[in-house]
Scaffold this active site. Structure first.
Site, mmCIF file in Angstrom:
data_model
loop_
_atom_site.group_PDB
_atom_site.id
_atom_site.type_symbol
_atom_site.label_atom_id
_atom_site.label_comp_id
_atom_site.label_asym_id
_atom_site.label_seq_id
_atom_site.Cartn_x
_atom_site.Cartn_y
_atom_site.Cartn_z
ATOM 1 N N VAL A 99 0.867 -1.179 0.000
ATOM 2 C CA VAL A 99 0.000 0.000 0.000
ATOM 3 C C VAL A 99 0.906 1.231 0.000
ATOM 4 C CG1 VAL A 99 -1.777 1.303 1.248
ATOM 5 C CG2 VAL A 99 -1.841 -1.205 1.248
ATOM 6 N N PHE A 134 8.909 -16.105 -3.462
ATOM 7 C CA PHE A 134 7.964 -15.802 -4.533
ATOM 8 C C PHE A 134 7.367 -14.441 -4.290
ATOM 9 C CE2 PHE A 134 5.972 -18.449 -1.300
ATOM 10 C CZ PHE A 134 4.821 -17.766 -0.995
ATOM 11 N N TYR A 156 0.994 -9.956 9.403
ATOM 12 C CA TYR A 156 0.101 -10.964 8.857
ATOM 13 C C TYR A 156 -0.545 -11.873 9.892
ATOM 14 C CZ TYR A 156 1.603 -9.313 4.361
ATOM 15 O OH TYR A 156 1.832 -8.509 3.276
ATOM 16 N N ARG A 171 -2.870 2.655 6.960
ATOM 17 C CA ARG A 171 -3.719 2.773 8.151
ATOM 18 C C ARG A 171 -5.090 3.367 7.827
ATOM 19 N NH1 ARG A 171 1.482 3.563 9.381
ATOM 20 N NH2 ARG A 171 2.359 2.226 11.008
ATOM 21 N N ARG A 172 -5.585 3.046 6.655
ATOM 22 C CA ARG A 172 -6.914 3.489 6.250
ATOM 23 C C ARG A 172 -7.796 2.301 5.831
ATOM 24 N NH1 ARG A 172 -5.876 9.103 2.815
ATOM 25 N NH2 ARG A 172 -4.203 9.915 4.134
ATOM 26 N N GLY A 173 -7.346 1.085 6.153
ATOM 27 C CA GLY A 173 -8.146 -0.088 5.850
ATOM 28 C C GLY A 173 -7.905 -0.701 4.489
ATOM 29 N N SER A 176 7.486 -9.446 4.610
ATOM 30 C CA SER A 176 8.499 -8.414 4.811
ATOM 31 C C SER A 176 8.528 -7.979 6.268
ATOM 32 C CB SER A 176 8.212 -7.214 3.900
ATOM 33 O OG SER A 176 6.901 -6.721 4.134
#
Length: 420
Positions: A92, A420, A131, A98-100, A126
């Site tokens: 992103v 990957f 996650y 931090r905006r969804g 990363s």
């Protein structure tokens, strides 16, 4: 009513179109710091992109987020290779964090994985902390080694039935892929390379070499028949201190069909002329190399995280792997992100080489855990007992933890041989 100036701007999620790939991929590069990849690598990733599995987040006419997936086969305990979504190219723009956006991309992607009938999603992270909240658990480790080749010995007996041959990367590709494919079912965590993925180890952009030579390939072959038995890919960076050579060999991968050939290939690497140090950055944690070297202390192995696993369909995923011991336990699974997984599941298997079943039940729970812990334990490299020691698995029936932890084990540590 006045709009909240801090509210998240609207954004749209759309399937990636080929004509938008450059902007989509540039968004990913900017999300990871802005450095452009060499053209050779960029071309490879475009060729491997599965457009029907890739999503772009748009703010007006601009791409502000990305997420993709590759269609892999993943080897699991018991030797089966199961379909898995290889989550990739997730990013992103810094202006839209931090905006969804990431949460929306992850939710959309997991729903699509489920719709395709894949019970598993996997990724490399990363930043691992990101996650876990989406249900991914760290399932494999990778080991890095740095071997002072003049200070250690690796015994081997010359074998006239094995021939080593130095070949070009492209020339050796088919033989290497043959060896690799034979090894995939033998160790959990390995990826079945689909058409096109044979190009990955051949991509060797000059701008990414960091002073090392072009990548080299040595094949081990049956001297009589020419049948491939193993291979090693590596690069060399020479250096001198006065008249004394002190070069380094960086090992990309080593694979072999027998222990004898494996030892022979490592002997070759450790005996390279003008090389003082042999490094490898992604080896399995139970690599036989540690037991071949004369002085393992000088290797100084270090661990890093590798593959993260997410059970998209708990019942199908748990029934789709083998178990090292008989097991019959009821799992109380929590999964806020994919609520269809939440609830009680009875996992049962009569033992090794027997089919497993995992079905909904109303019986009392024996263990309580989240889908994240199931992902960590799925390939057999992280024990449920260790997770319980960290307070992440709760034993509700005495003895259930040991029973389940033994059953989830694997003879070989799971390992992801390439990214990957």
């Amino acid at each position: 009513m006045t709009a909240d100036p801090h509210s998240a701007p609207p954004f749209d999620l759309r399937p990636l179109r080929p004509e938008d790939w450059e902007e989509w991929y540039r968004c990913l590069e900017l999300a990871f710091g802005g450095e452009e990849e060499p053209p050779e690598e960029r071309e490879l990733w475009r060729a491997l992109t599965e457009f029907d599995r890739s999503t772009a987040a748009w703010d007006g006419s601009s791409v502000i987020g990305s997420a993709g997936a590759f269609s892999f086969g993943l080897s699991v305990p018991g030797g089966a290779v199961r379909p898995a979504a290889g989550v990739t190219m997730v990013g992103v723009l810094p202006t839209h964090r931090r905006r969804g956006v990431l949460t929306a991309l992850m939710r959309h992607q997991l729903a699509a994985v489920r719709e395709r009938g894949e019970a598993l999603a996997v990724l490399t992270a990363s930043e691992p902390a990101i996650y876990g909240r989406f249900g991914y658990g760290q399932a494999t480790w990778r080991m890095a080694v740095s071997i002072p080749s003049r200070r250690v010995a690796l015994p081997h007996t010359p074998d006239p039935t094995v021939r080593l041959r130095l070949v070009g990367l492209a020339e050796g590709s088919a033989a290497c892929e043959e060896v690799y494919a034979a090894l995939v079912p033998l160790r959990p965590g390995m990826l079945e390379r689909r058409p096109g993925w044979e190009r990955l180890p051949l991509t060797d952009a000059p701008g990414s070499r960091d002073g090392f030579s072009p990548r080299l390939c040595v094949l081990a072959e049956d001297a009589a028949t020419g049948r491939p038995l193993g291979y090693a890919r590596y690069a060399v960076r020479t250096s001198w201190e006065g008249d004394v050579p002190g070069g380094e060999a960086k090992v990309r991968d080593v694979q072999a069909l027998t222990p004898q050939v494996y030892a022979r290939l490592w002997s070759y690497l450790l005996e390279l002329d003008l090389v003082d140090t042999v490094t490898a950055y992604s080896r399995p944690v139970d690599d036989p190399l540690l037991h071949l070297l004369s002085d393992v202390r000088r290797v100084r192995p270090t661990l890093g995280d590798a593959l993260f696993v997410r059970l998209v369909e708990v019942g199908t995923a748990l029934a789709g792997r083998g178990y090292a011991a008989p097991v019959s336990v009821v799992l109380e699974v929590s999964d806020e992100f994919c609520p269809w997984n939440a609830g009680r599941w009875r996992l049962s298997c009569a033992g090794p080489d027997k089919p497993a079943a995992c079905e909904r039940t109303e019986d009392p729970a024996d263990l309580a855990l989240s889908v994240r812990e199931l992902g960590s334990a799925y390939l057999g490299g992280v024990t449920l007992a260790a997770l319980a020691g960290a307070g992440r698995v709760t034993e509700l029936r005495p003895g259930a933890l040991g029973e389940a932890s033994r059953a989830f084990g694997s003879d070989l540590a799971p390992w992801l041989p390439h990214g990957f």
